[in-house]
Write an enzyme that holds these catalytic residues in place. Structure first.
Site, mmCIF file in Angstrom:
data_model
loop_
_atom_site.group_PDB
_atom_site.id
_atom_site.type_symbol
_atom_site.label_atom_id
_atom_site.label_comp_id
_atom_site.label_asym_id
_atom_site.label_seq_id
_atom_site.Cartn_x
_atom_site.Cartn_y
_atom_site.Cartn_z
ATOM 1 N N SER A 1 73.454 28.739 105.828
ATOM 2 C CA SER A 1 73.607 28.985 104.768
ATOM 3 C C SER A 1 73.693 30.527 104.259
ATOM 4 C CB SER A 1 73.556 27.940 103.596
ATOM 5 O OG SER A 1 72.169 28.049 103.554
ATOM 6 N N LYS B 1 74.041 27.878 116.233
ATOM 7 C CA LYS B 1 73.876 27.929 114.639
ATOM 8 C C LYS B 1 74.000 29.319 114.222
ATOM 9 C CE LYS B 1 70.083 27.277 111.065
ATOM 10 N NZ LYS B 1 69.249 26.391 110.414
ATOM 11 N N GLU C 1 70.039 30.138 117.394
ATOM 12 C CA GLU C 1 70.525 30.418 116.155
ATOM 13 C C GLU C 1 70.276 32.190 115.964
ATOM 14 O OE1 GLU C 1 67.889 29.395 112.871
ATOM 15 O OE2 GLU C 1 69.182 30.343 111.247
ATOM 16 N N ARG D 1 68.739 26.564 102.466
ATOM 17 C CA ARG D 1 68.923 26.805 100.968
ATOM 18 C C ARG D 1 69.914 26.006 100.284
ATOM 19 N NH1 ARG D 1 68.133 33.125 101.965
ATOM 20 N NH2 ARG D 1 68.999 32.282 104.038
HETATM 21 C C1 5MM Z 1 68.610 31.457 108.352
HETATM 22 O O1 5MM Z 1 67.775 30.515 107.888
HETATM 23 C C2 5MM Z 1 67.976 29.253 108.629
HETATM 24 C C3 5MM Z 1 68.960 28.319 107.855
HETATM 25 O O2 5MM Z 1 68.681 28.370 106.543
HETATM 26 P P1 5MM Z 1 69.680 28.740 105.445
HETATM 27 O O3 5MM Z 1 70.591 27.778 105.549
HETATM 28 O O4 5MM Z 1 68.948 28.824 104.240
HETATM 29 O O5 5MM Z 1 70.160 30.096 105.777
HETATM 30 C C4 5MM Z 1 66.788 28.359 108.572
HETATM 31 O O6 5MM Z 1 66.604 27.200 109.564
HETATM 32 C C5 5MM Z 1 65.515 29.203 108.966
HETATM 33 O O7 5MM Z 1 65.376 29.419 110.374
HETATM 34 C C6 5MM Z 1 64.177 28.530 108.339
HETATM 35 O O8 5MM Z 1 64.380 28.663 106.877
HETATM 36 C C7 5MM Z 1 63.068 29.298 108.808
HETATM 37 O O9 5MM Z 1 62.937 30.569 108.441
HETATM 38 P P2 5MM Z 1 61.661 31.649 108.602
HETATM 39 O O10 5MM Z 1 62.139 32.676 108.122
HETATM 40 O O11 5MM Z 1 60.645 30.962 107.837
HETATM 41 O O12 5MM Z 1 61.400 31.408 110.183
#
Ligand code: 5MM
Length: 342
Positions: A262, A220, A178, A295
């Protein structure tokens, strides 16, 4: 390593028509911020109650092939004592685990971050396997600004992402890689395209250097979008055109699936943009185009739930509806009218 029946089976279970991945792997600081917005104090119990409410939603297995969990969730149970991992596997959903340990400032690159978590990773992977996880995720972040992302940040982050992916495969886990170019900033869509292309080139060079088998990875990425402070929004067709152009230039056809994040888009935007990309799928698009949203899948449900057990059924209905619409977009069969049908 190639072919590897275990990794192949995990890819097959994750990459399924009309299904995608839920990211429920917010670290404690992130979930604490999100819960605070709906007036809920973040404790181990409220995080368990919230995630238990989401994951026990009846019917999500039709739309979700995998869920990325945060470490503590691997040890948590529903109110009746069923492990949350078992709740997923009973629905045909593959449990995964976020294995990075978040970001820290990158020395020599003011304002930029490097993701940490390689130390002790091999040992942690063994414990995650014992708890039922079959795939992993690691997130790098890149900030668009004056002079950023720097070469140093692009190269250093690609290197750790590739080291992580190699370690995950060596331990029998399918790695999700990612690299997230953040939405923050006032840049236009062309600048996001330029940065995303550079970042992805570097990531695939690094994966190659580290001998990562691309057939057993998922990407991702962010979608290519104008910055959130840019005055003009992009249409789904513009987002699809820019995003697919960048991906065609950078992502080898051996990668089975691209599961977008997202990244701060509204649920409706993230769904419409994924739909537009799937409507453009043709012979020049060799990968599945799917989702790995946090989200954009969770937000409406979290707002309804807001810590109240008596709202769980309503929150689950909102979550299931978001899963249905996002899965429709994954097939290129979403229309905004489906939002109103809710
Ligand atoms: C970018 O964040 C990932 C995808 O989430 P969105 O669809 O909300 O953008 C998400 O998997 C993220 O890696 C996790 O929420 C963990 O984030 P943190 O910042 O808590 O490591």
């Amino acid at each position: 390593m190639f072919p590897d029946t275990q990794l192949e089976a995990t890819v097959r279970d994750l990459v399924q028509p009309g299904r995608g991945i839920l990211a429920a792997d917010e670290s404690i600081p992130t979930i604490t911020r999100r819960l605070a917005k709906v007036g809920v104090e973040s404790t181990e119990e409220t995080r368990r109650a919230y995630r238990s409410m989401l994951l026990t939603t009846a019917g999500i297995g039709e739309y979700l092939s995998g869920v990325i969990l945060f470490e503590e969730t691997l040890d948590q149970c529903t109110d009746d004592g069923t492990p949350l991992v078992e709740v997923l596997t009973r629905q045909g959903i593959v449990p995964g685990i976020k294995v990075d340990k978040g970001t820290v400032p990158l020395p020599g690159a003011p304002g930029e971050k490097i993701t940490q978590g390689l130390d002790g990773l091999a040992e942690r992977l063994e414990t995650y396997r014992a708890k039922g996880a079959r795939f992993t995720k690691w997130r790098d972040v890149y900030v668009i600004g004056t002079g950023t992302p720097s070469r140093l940040a692009i190269e250093a982050n690609a290197e750790v992402l590739a080291r992580y992916a190699a370690a995950a495969q060596a331990a029998g886990f399918v790695p999700i890689v990612e690299p997230e170019v953040l939405l923050d900033g006032d840049h236009d869509i062309a600048r996001c395209a330029e940065v995303t292309e550079t970042v992805l080139h570097e990531v695939y060079h690094a994966l190659h250097r580290h001998g990562v088998v691309l057939e057993y990875t998922l990407l991702k990425p962010n979608m290519v979008l104008p910055g959130k402070d840019h005055p003009a929004r992009a249409t789904p067709e513009e987002v699809a055109d820019h995003t697919l152009r960048v991906l065609r230039r950078t992502v080898p056809a051996a990668v089975p699936s691209i599961n977008f994040l997202s990244g701060g888009q509204t649920p409706e935007e993230a769904t419409a943009n994924l739909d537009a990309m799937n409507r453009r799928r043709d012979a020049t698009v060799p990968w599945e185009l799917s989702f790995s949203y946090a989200r954009a899948l969770q937000h409406p449900a979290m707002e309804i739930w807001a810590g109240r057990a008596d709202k769980a059924a309503e929150a689950q209905a909102a979550f299931l509806h978001r899963c249905q619409l996002t899965a429709a977009a994954r097939r290129g069969q979403y229309t905004p009218a489906m939002e109103r049908a809710a």
